[in-house]
Design a protein around this motif. Structure first.
Motif: not given
Length: 60
Positions: A28-42
């Motif tokens: 769950a923590l890894i998924l939250v981190a990935c979603i945050t990074i992808v959203k910021s990068l987008g």
């Protein structure tokens, strides 16, 4: 009654449950981190494209 007590004892001694919970929390923590990074990068990439588009005169 004796088999119930044995099952409860085996459940309390077993480490499979806590290990599965730990893996679920880590996932769950890894998924939250990935979603945050992808959203910021987008957002960053979108801003860059908009800037290039307006610089090239493509904006209305």
């Amino acid at each position: 009654m004796h088999t119930l007590m044995k099952r409860v004892e085996r459940f309390l001694v077993s480490e499979d449950g806590p290990t599965a919970v730990e893996y679920a929390v880590m996932l769950a923590l890894i998924l939250v981190a990935c979603i945050t990074i992808v959203k910021s990068l987008g957002t960053s990439v979108s801003g860059t494209f908009n800037s290039v588009n307006s610089t090239l005169g493509g904006g209305s």
